[in-house]
Design a protein around this motif. Structure first.
Motif, short mmCIF file in Angstrom:
data_model
loop_
_atom_site.label_atom_id
_atom_site.label_comp_id
_atom_site.label_asym_id
_atom_site.label_seq_id
_atom_site.Cartn_x
_atom_site.Cartn_y
_atom_site.Cartn_z
N PHE A 52 0.95 -1.19 -0.12
CA PHE A 52 0.09 0.04 0.01
C PHE A 52 0.82 1.14 0.00
O PHE A 52 0.53 2.31 -0.62
CB PHE A 52 -1.02 -0.03 1.18
CG PHE A 52 -0.42 0.04 2.47
CD1 PHE A 52 -0.41 1.21 2.99
CD2 PHE A 52 0.21 -0.77 3.18
CE1 PHE A 52 0.33 1.56 4.34
CE2 PHE A 52 0.72 -0.94 4.35
CZ PHE A 52 0.77 0.34 5.31
N VAL A 110 2.01 1.62 -3.61
CA VAL A 110 0.79 2.17 -4.27
C VAL A 110 0.57 3.67 -3.94
O VAL A 110 0.25 4.52 -4.97
CB VAL A 110 -0.44 1.26 -4.08
CG1 VAL A 110 -1.94 2.18 -5.09
CG2 VAL A 110 -0.36 -0.11 -4.63
N THR A 111 0.72 3.99 -2.96
CA THR A 111 0.55 5.69 -2.54
C THR A 111 1.58 6.34 -3.15
O THR A 111 0.97 7.54 -3.57
CB THR A 111 0.66 5.68 -0.98
OG1 THR A 111 -0.25 4.66 -0.34
CG2 THR A 111 0.36 6.95 -0.58
N PHE A 112 2.79 5.89 -3.38
CA PHE A 112 3.72 6.74 -4.13
C PHE A 112 3.34 6.81 -5.42
O PHE A 112 3.50 7.81 -6.19
CB PHE A 112 5.04 6.15 -3.77
CG PHE A 112 5.86 6.51 -2.61
CD1 PHE A 112 5.32 7.09 -1.48
CD2 PHE A 112 7.18 6.36 -2.54
CE1 PHE A 112 5.97 7.33 -0.47
CE2 PHE A 112 7.77 6.54 -1.27
CZ PHE A 112 7.34 7.08 -0.21
N LEU A 167 0.34 6.80 -6.59
CA LEU A 167 -0.73 7.79 -6.87
C LEU A 167 -0.09 9.24 -7.18
O LEU A 167 -0.44 9.73 -8.09
CB LEU A 167 -1.72 7.72 -5.88
CG LEU A 167 -2.90 8.72 -5.93
CD1 LEU A 167 -3.74 8.20 -7.00
CD2 LEU A 167 -3.38 8.58 -4.25
N ALA A 168 1.01 9.58 -6.21
CA ALA A 168 1.57 10.79 -6.26
C ALA A 168 2.16 10.94 -7.79
O ALA A 168 1.83 11.97 -8.29
CB ALA A 168 2.33 10.91 -5.33
N LEU A 180 1.43 9.14 -10.21
CA LEU A 180 0.74 9.39 -11.47
C LEU A 180 -0.01 10.63 -11.72
O LEU A 180 -0.18 11.23 -12.86
CB LEU A 180 -0.53 8.36 -11.23
CG LEU A 180 -1.60 8.14 -12.19
CD1 LEU A 180 -1.21 7.70 -13.52
CD2 LEU A 180 -2.96 7.45 -11.50
N PHE A 234 0.90 13.54 -10.47
CA PHE A 234 1.84 14.60 -10.99
C PHE A 234 2.51 14.61 -12.35
O PHE A 234 3.07 15.72 -12.92
CB PHE A 234 2.77 15.22 -9.90
CG PHE A 234 2.39 15.87 -8.78
CD1 PHE A 234 2.17 17.30 -9.01
CD2 PHE A 234 1.46 15.19 -7.91
CE1 PHE A 234 1.65 17.78 -7.84
CE2 PHE A 234 0.84 16.19 -6.88
CZ PHE A 234 0.96 17.35 -6.93
N MET A 294 6.45 23.81 -2.46
CA MET A 294 6.49 22.30 -2.57
C MET A 294 8.02 22.04 -2.34
O MET A 294 8.36 20.97 -1.83
CB MET A 294 6.13 21.86 -3.95
CG MET A 294 6.03 20.17 -4.08
SD MET A 294 4.27 19.71 -3.39
CE MET A 294 3.41 19.92 -4.88
N GLN A 331 8.77 22.31 1.27
CA GLN A 331 8.45 21.20 1.75
C GLN A 331 9.15 19.87 1.49
O GLN A 331 9.67 19.09 2.51
CB GLN A 331 6.89 20.83 1.17
CG GLN A 331 6.08 19.63 1.66
CD GLN A 331 5.23 20.13 2.75
OE1 GLN A 331 4.97 21.34 3.08
NE2 GLN A 331 4.38 19.09 3.13
N ILE A 337 10.37 9.72 2.08
CA ILE A 337 9.05 10.45 1.44
C ILE A 337 9.67 11.66 0.55
O ILE A 337 9.28 11.66 -0.54
CB ILE A 337 8.11 10.86 2.28
CG1 ILE A 337 7.56 9.53 3.10
CG2 ILE A 337 6.98 11.46 1.91
CD1 ILE A 337 6.58 10.10 4.26
N VAL A 379 9.99 11.68 -3.30
CA VAL A 379 8.59 11.57 -4.25
C VAL A 379 8.26 13.17 -4.10
O VAL A 379 7.45 13.54 -5.47
CB VAL A 379 7.48 11.01 -3.55
CG1 VAL A 379 6.21 11.02 -4.33
CG2 VAL A 379 7.93 9.32 -3.42
N VAL A 380 8.38 13.97 -3.13
CA VAL A 380 7.82 15.10 -3.05
C VAL A 380 8.82 16.14 -4.09
O VAL A 380 8.27 17.07 -4.63
CB VAL A 380 7.97 15.69 -1.88
CG1 VAL A 380 7.51 17.29 -1.52
CG2 VAL A 380 6.89 14.80 -0.65
N MET A 385 7.30 15.75 -7.06
CA MET A 385 6.33 16.45 -7.43
C MET A 385 6.65 18.07 -7.73
O MET A 385 5.76 18.60 -8.62
CB MET A 385 5.26 16.36 -6.24
CG MET A 385 4.53 15.15 -6.04
SD MET A 385 3.87 14.47 -4.19
CE MET A 385 2.95 15.56 -4.03
#
Lengths: 185, 430
Positions: A56, A59-61, A63-64, A66, A68, A117, A120, A138, A141-142, A145
């Motif tokens: 999960f 998959v969450t990564f 989603l981000a 996808l 962006f 961002m 962040q 994390i 991934v940011v 983005m």
């Protein structure tokens, strides 16, 4: 695609645009497929007593990534959701001027998001934020983005240039029903 | 309260003048937030919302259901659904129209989109209705109205969005949509009965198909039934989470298209890209909705509205009716997604403060959104059918949906006054 002359021309000149578009589109397709397969295999694995550890989080990564990857693409094609209700009552010249103004505003908004961002992402990198199960960082991934937000800002800049210099007709079509908005409603 | 009302007015003005909705909400939401908490706070809040929304596992349900829809769309299952419904209903008065409504309901069990349902059913249902001399108003109106079932009967993309915005259980929302969907099918049938009683020549009978020849037609829809049982049954039985069900549904639909040899490499990639891009489009507006909703909350609009309602001494039914009235007006102006994203953050706190069921309210929102899809001047379902049918003016399609509009209103009132139509099935979930 035939009416999207402006950036298609750019593609022929630099080819950077075409390559970027192709790469983003391929990534969207790949991540979408991977998301489906990973979740399905995980469910099947769980039934057999062997779930995929931390699936999960992956998959969450995804989603981000996808979201962006597709934002530059839909910005490029000017496919963001709009309320076109009053378009046909606004004179064409004013509509064109408004459209330039909107893209300028979008550029400013996107630039602001990109800037914040990035902060962040830096904060997350410094704080060494990691996911719960896999302990993946994390921040990357940011950062990704942020990169895509930056790319979207550049694309918006191109759109302003295109609208001002090349004076391409506004794409606004009141009743355009594409497969994409068929997915929305 | 003043600041949020002014902001709302500016937001509507910008959106109506053509600034993309997501950006308008981000801009107004962040600017308003900045006026209260400063620019840095506003920027930090906005970005935080964007990052949180994009990296939330629960929301992966959205792209997966959209992908399932993209595959299902290409599987061409609508013809079998229509043939099956037609073999049982076609010989009645207005029978082809009834079959269309039932087939729309069937397609809705595997599609989360009203526009896709209307578009698909136009292709299979319009030619036979023309062949048997159906009045074009009845024919097109039936398809446009039947298509709205796409978002009421699960799966439903707008329900997922409502669930995300309000943190309501998406599985329960889905299950809650089933009975109201059946009620709507019955009501739409009743309006076909009414229309053809008044004008029998609008919907002549098709030849009767012998009983034993009907079963094979019914058997052919096994694929739809299998997908529905797998996905919605899985959620209902507590076997899958909505995300897992969506993923299995997408995979199942993929297998199905492959098995039917409907998938080329090109259309496979196209489905993936289409689903991914649609996700991006929805999230871009979703970011805006959350940022705007954050601003509205710190500006105190929900609190003030709740106080206003308490002071007005309206009953909770009165409040719901008032909210529905606002929705019906907005439905004329906005498309479904814009409507949900703009209004739910404002109305939802009221519902919570009145102690009303969020799942029930979700179904009400979906029904008013459905009605918005068939009311002029912006009725997207009507536009879809109109754009796909030659020689019928937009006005005639709108005339055709009128009886269904009233049927939908009846359905809405039924669900408002008998909440258990929506809440019975979810209350029995594990």
């Amino acid at each position: 695609m035939s009416n999207r002359s402006g950036l298609e021309d750019t593609r022929r000149e630099f080819n950077v645009a075409g390559w970027t578009r192709g790469a983003l589109t391929a990534l969207v397709a790949l991540v979408m497929f991977a998301m489906m397969m990973l979740t399905t295999v995980d469910v099947a694995g769980r039934a057999l007593g062997r779930p995929i550890r931390g699936s999960f989080e992956i998959v969450t990564f995804m989603l981000a990534i996808l979201i962006f990857c597709s934002i530059p693409l839909i910005t490029w094609d000017e496919k963001h959701i709009k309320v076109n209700l009053f378009d046909r009552w606004i004179p064409a010249s004013i509509l064109r001027a408004l459209n330039v103004l909107w893209v300028m505003i979008m550029t400013v908004v996107m630039a602001g998001i990109t800037y914040r961002m990035w902060i962040q992402a830096k904060l997350m990198a410094e704080g060494q934020h990691i996911t719960g199960a896999l302990e993946w960082p994390i921040a990357p991934v940011v950062y990704f983005m942020t990169l895509m937000c930056g790319l979207t800002t550049i694309i918006l800049g191109f759109l302003i240039w295109q609208k001002l210099v090349q004076r391409t007709e506004p794409v606004a079509s009141t009743q355009e029903i594409s497969a994409e908005n068929a997915g929305v409603d | 309260m003043e600041i949020s009302l002014v902001a709302l007015a500016i937001l509507l003005l910008l959106a109506f003048l053509g600034l993309p909705l997501g950006f308008a909400m981000i801009l107004v939401g962040a600017a308003g937030f900045a006026m209260i908490r400063g620019v840095t706070g506003a920027l930090a809040m906005s970005t935080q919302q964007i990052v949180d929304l994009s990296m939330n596992f629960d929301f992966t349900v959205l792209p997966l259901f959209i992908l399932m829809g993209a595959f299902v769309h290409r599987a061409n299952l609508s013809q079998e659904l229509y043939d099956a419904a037609n073999s049982w209903l076609g010989h009645r008065r207005g029978g082809l129209a009834r079959a269309t409504v039932v087939a729309c309901g069937g397609f809705a069990t595997i599609s989360g989109s009203s526009l896709a349902t209307a578009a698909t059913m136009t292709k299979v249902a319009m030619p036979p209705m023309r062949h048997y001399g159906y009045d074009d108003r009845l024919a097109t109106g039936t398809i446009a109205a039947g298509g709205t079932l796409g978002i009421l009967i699960p799966p439903s993309v707008p329900m997922v969005i409502y669930g995300i915005l309000t943190e309501t259980d998406i599985g329960k929302l889905f299950i809650a949509g089933i009975l109201p969907g059946v009620v709507m099918i019955l009501l739409y049938n009743a309006s076909i009965t009414a229309a053809t009683l008044y004008r029998p020549e609008w919907g002549p009978r098709a030849p009767r198909i012998p009983l034993r020849e009907r079963w094979p037609y019914l058997a052919k829809v096994w694929g739809v039934v299998a997908l529905f049982v797998l996905v919605i049954g899985g959620i209902y039985g507590g076997i899958f989470t909505p995300t897992e069900a969506a993923s299995i549904g997408a995979f199942g639909a993929l297998i199905f298209v492959l098995w039917r040899r409907r998938l080329t490499w090109h259309s496979f990639i196209e489905s993936l890209v289409e689903a991914g891009r649609t996700t991006g489009i929805i999230f871009a507006v979703g970011f805006g909705a959350l940022i705007f909703s954050n601003f509205v909350t710190i500006a105190g609009l929900p609190r003030d509205l709740v106080q206003l309602i308490n002071a007005s001494q309206l009953s909770s039914t009165g409040v719901i009716l008032l909210i529905c009235l606002i929705y019906l007006v907005l439905g004329c102006l906005l498309d479904s997604l814009a409507m949900i994203l703009l209004t739910v953050p404002v109305f939802f706190p009221i519902i919570v403060s009145l102690g009303l069921d969020p799942v029930w309210f979700g179904i009400i929102v979906i029904i008013v959104v459905e009605i918005g899809l068939i009311t002029p001047p912006i009725g997207l379902n009507v536009f879809v059918v109109h754009s796909m049918v030659d020689g019928v003016t937009l006005g005639r399609v709108f005339q055709g949906v009128t009886p269904f509009f009233f049927a939908s209103l009846v359905g809405l009132l039924l669900i408002i006054f008998i909440p258990s139509i929506a809440l019975l099935l979810p209350s029995m979930m594990r």
